[in-house]
Design an enzyme around this catalytic site. Structure first.
Site, short mmCIF file in Angstrom:
data_model
loop_
_atom_site.label_atom_id
_atom_site.label_comp_id
_atom_site.label_asym_id
_atom_site.label_seq_id
_atom_site.Cartn_x
_atom_site.Cartn_y
_atom_site.Cartn_z
N GLY A 72 0.83 -1.21 0.00
CA GLY A 72 0.00 0.00 0.00
C GLY A 72 0.86 1.25 0.00
O GLY A 72 2.08 1.19 0.18
N GLY A 74 1.08 5.30 1.47
CA GLY A 74 0.53 6.20 2.47
C GLY A 74 1.01 7.61 2.24
O GLY A 74 1.62 7.92 1.21
N GLY A 75 0.73 8.48 3.20
CA GLY A 75 1.11 9.87 3.09
C GLY A 75 2.62 10.06 3.10
O GLY A 75 3.14 11.10 2.68
N PHE A 76 3.32 9.08 3.57
CA PHE A 76 4.74 9.23 3.80
C PHE A 76 5.61 8.40 2.87
O PHE A 76 6.78 8.68 2.65
CB PHE A 76 5.04 8.79 5.24
CG PHE A 76 6.01 9.68 5.93
CD1 PHE A 76 6.96 10.42 5.25
CD2 PHE A 76 5.98 9.79 7.31
CE1 PHE A 76 7.85 11.24 5.90
CE2 PHE A 76 6.86 10.60 8.00
CZ PHE A 76 7.80 11.33 7.28
N ARG A 131 5.85 4.20 0.79
CA ARG A 131 5.20 2.97 0.33
C ARG A 131 5.55 1.83 1.25
O ARG A 131 6.58 1.86 1.90
CB ARG A 131 5.69 2.62 -1.06
CG ARG A 131 5.22 3.58 -2.11
CD ARG A 131 5.71 3.11 -3.45
NE ARG A 131 5.25 4.03 -4.47
CZ ARG A 131 5.92 4.27 -5.58
NH1 ARG A 131 7.06 3.67 -5.81
NH2 ARG A 131 5.43 5.11 -6.46
N ASP A 185 -4.23 8.84 16.51
CA ASP A 185 -4.83 8.63 15.19
C ASP A 185 -5.44 7.22 15.10
O ASP A 185 -5.28 6.54 14.10
CB ASP A 185 -3.78 8.86 14.09
CG ASP A 185 -4.41 9.19 12.74
OD1 ASP A 185 -5.61 9.55 12.71
OD2 ASP A 185 -3.71 9.08 11.72
P1 ADP Z 1 0.33 6.06 6.24
O1 ADP Z 1 1.20 6.20 7.43
O2 ADP Z 1 0.25 7.27 5.43
O3 ADP Z 1 -1.02 5.46 6.51
P2 ADP Z 1 1.88 3.71 5.66
O4 ADP Z 1 3.12 3.87 4.85
O5 ADP Z 1 2.01 3.42 7.11
O6 ADP Z 1 1.01 4.96 5.34
O7 ADP Z 1 1.04 2.54 5.04
C1 ADP Z 1 0.57 2.58 3.72
C2 ADP Z 1 -0.24 1.33 3.43
O8 ADP Z 1 0.62 0.19 3.49
C3 ADP Z 1 -1.32 1.03 4.44
O9 ADP Z 1 -2.51 1.65 4.13
C4 ADP Z 1 -1.44 -0.49 4.34
O10 ADP Z 1 -2.27 -0.81 3.23
C5 ADP Z 1 -0.05 -0.92 4.06
N1 ADP Z 1 0.67 -1.32 5.29
C6 ADP Z 1 1.31 -0.51 6.17
N2 ADP Z 1 1.87 -1.21 7.17
C7 ADP Z 1 1.57 -2.52 6.93
C8 ADP Z 1 1.87 -3.76 7.61
N3 ADP Z 1 2.58 -3.79 8.73
N4 ADP Z 1 1.39 -4.91 7.08
C9 ADP Z 1 0.65 -4.89 5.94
N5 ADP Z 1 0.35 -3.76 5.24
C10 ADP Z 1 0.80 -2.59 5.73
#
Ligand code: ADP
Length: 307
Positions: free
Chosen positions: A36, A38-40, A42, A151
């Site tokens: 996935g 996210g804001g920061f 991948r 959050d």
């Molecule tokens: P944000 O902090 O912006 O939500 P992250 O980088 O933490 O973004 O996560 C982005 C995406 O990656 C999440 O929405 C999720 O789908 C996936 N993800 C994050 N951490 C995990 C994990 N530990 N296991 C499985 N998928 C994850």
């Protein structure tokens, strides 16, 4: 308002296929699928030399040129790496190379409660007890560590292979230095944010803000949408929060009065009057009916039968 979404310089750089921590030459992680974005950065699945599958969060250093983003990531790492609890995503390691910062995390195979909620709309009360108890245990632990998550929302509640909750994303978390300290930064996600975080800059906020979010989470799991949701703009959500304007939909008739009473006691405007984690754990909702020991993966799509 700082929602904590770090103004990213969107960057399409991909991390290497074989990721090697510079200071541990005998370790390497083979990059697999994208989990996935996210804001920061991948998040990818990776495989260790021993064949273990983990998650890796990859942050492009291009997005860390401004000090604020850098401080946020450092704070996320400092807080998350100290936490060790069965219902918090494990933080294994972090390292960097020239282009990226890497956070090595426990893999959560079954996505998030947000995903489950979208598929199922509404969960049964035994399932809600099962998930809430895990969440409450993790929150109790965080409080003992003086950490406020700030959050808590369905999208940050990950699900492991065996359908256990793992709280993740400590990007907005705060570490209190001493008992009784109050924070003043406005942060959170509109639907889940506590009134004192939004409106009380004088007294600030503390652990009770997480309890409010737990109330929003419980409501959303039982009724399918967050209590303060509007079709309009964000400020309308904030107004509803300020006025405590929410109701239990009358067409949903199979939610117990105990569940509703508990939600009411978590969604109290004054943080000092809100239930504490311990009081929630002692609430009659949890002794009203059975709590399953396990939930099958099929529950992501269809309501399980607990007879
Ligand atoms: P944000 O902090 O912006 O939500 P992250 O980088 O933490 O973004 O996560 C982005 C995406 O990656 C999440 O929405 C999720 O789908 C996936 N993800 C994050 N951490 C995990 C994990 N530990 N296991 C499985 N998928 C994850």
């Amino acid at each position: 308002m700082d929602r904590g979404k770090r103004n990213l310089t969107r960057n399409n750089r991909e991390p290497p296929l074989i990721i090697k921590p510079p200071k541990k030459p005998d370790h390497e992680y083979k990059r697999r699928g994208l989990l996935g974005e996210g804001g920061f950065g991948r998040c990818y699945e990776v495989e260790t030399k021993e064949g273990k599958i983990l998650a890796i969060k990859v942050v492009d250093k291009a997005s860390l040129r401004n000090q604020k983003n850098k401080d946020k990531l450092l704070s996320e790492i400092a807080i998350h790496k100290r936490l060790n609890h069965p219902h918090i995503v494990k933080f294994y390691d972090c390292f960097e190379d020239q282009s990226f910062v890497y956070l090595l995390l426990e893999l959560c195979e079954n996505k998030t409660l947000a995903f489950m909620n979208k598929k199922r709309q509404r969960l049964t009360e035994p399932e809600v007890r099962y998930f809430m108890l895990q969440l409450l245990n993790a929150c109790e632990y965080m409080q003992r560590q003086f950490v406020i998550h700030r959050d808590l929302k369905l999208a940050n509640l990950f699900l492991s292979k065996d359908m256990k909750i793992k709280i993740g994303d400590f990007g907005l978390a705060a570490q209190l230095e001493r008992e009784g300290e109050r924070k003043k930064t406005i942060c959170g996600t509109p639907n889940y944010i506590a009134p004192e975080v939004l409106f009380d800059q004088t007294n600030g906020h503390s652990f009770e803000a997480d309890v409010w979010s737990l109330g929003v989470i419980m409501y959303t799991l039982l009724f399918g949408k967050p209590p303060f949701q509007t079709d309009g703009e964000v400020h309308q959500i904030y107004r509803k929060i300020k006025e405590l304007k929410y109701e239990f939909p009358s067409h949903i008739t199979n939610v117990s009065k105990e569940a509703k009473k508990l939600i009411n006691l978590m969604l109290i405007l004054e943080p000092e009057k809100r239930l504490t984690i311990q009081q929630i754990l002692n609430h009659e909702f949890f002794s009203l009916g059975m709590t399953p020991a396990i939930i099958p993966v099929s529950a992501l799509n269809i309501a399980p039968c607990f007879d």
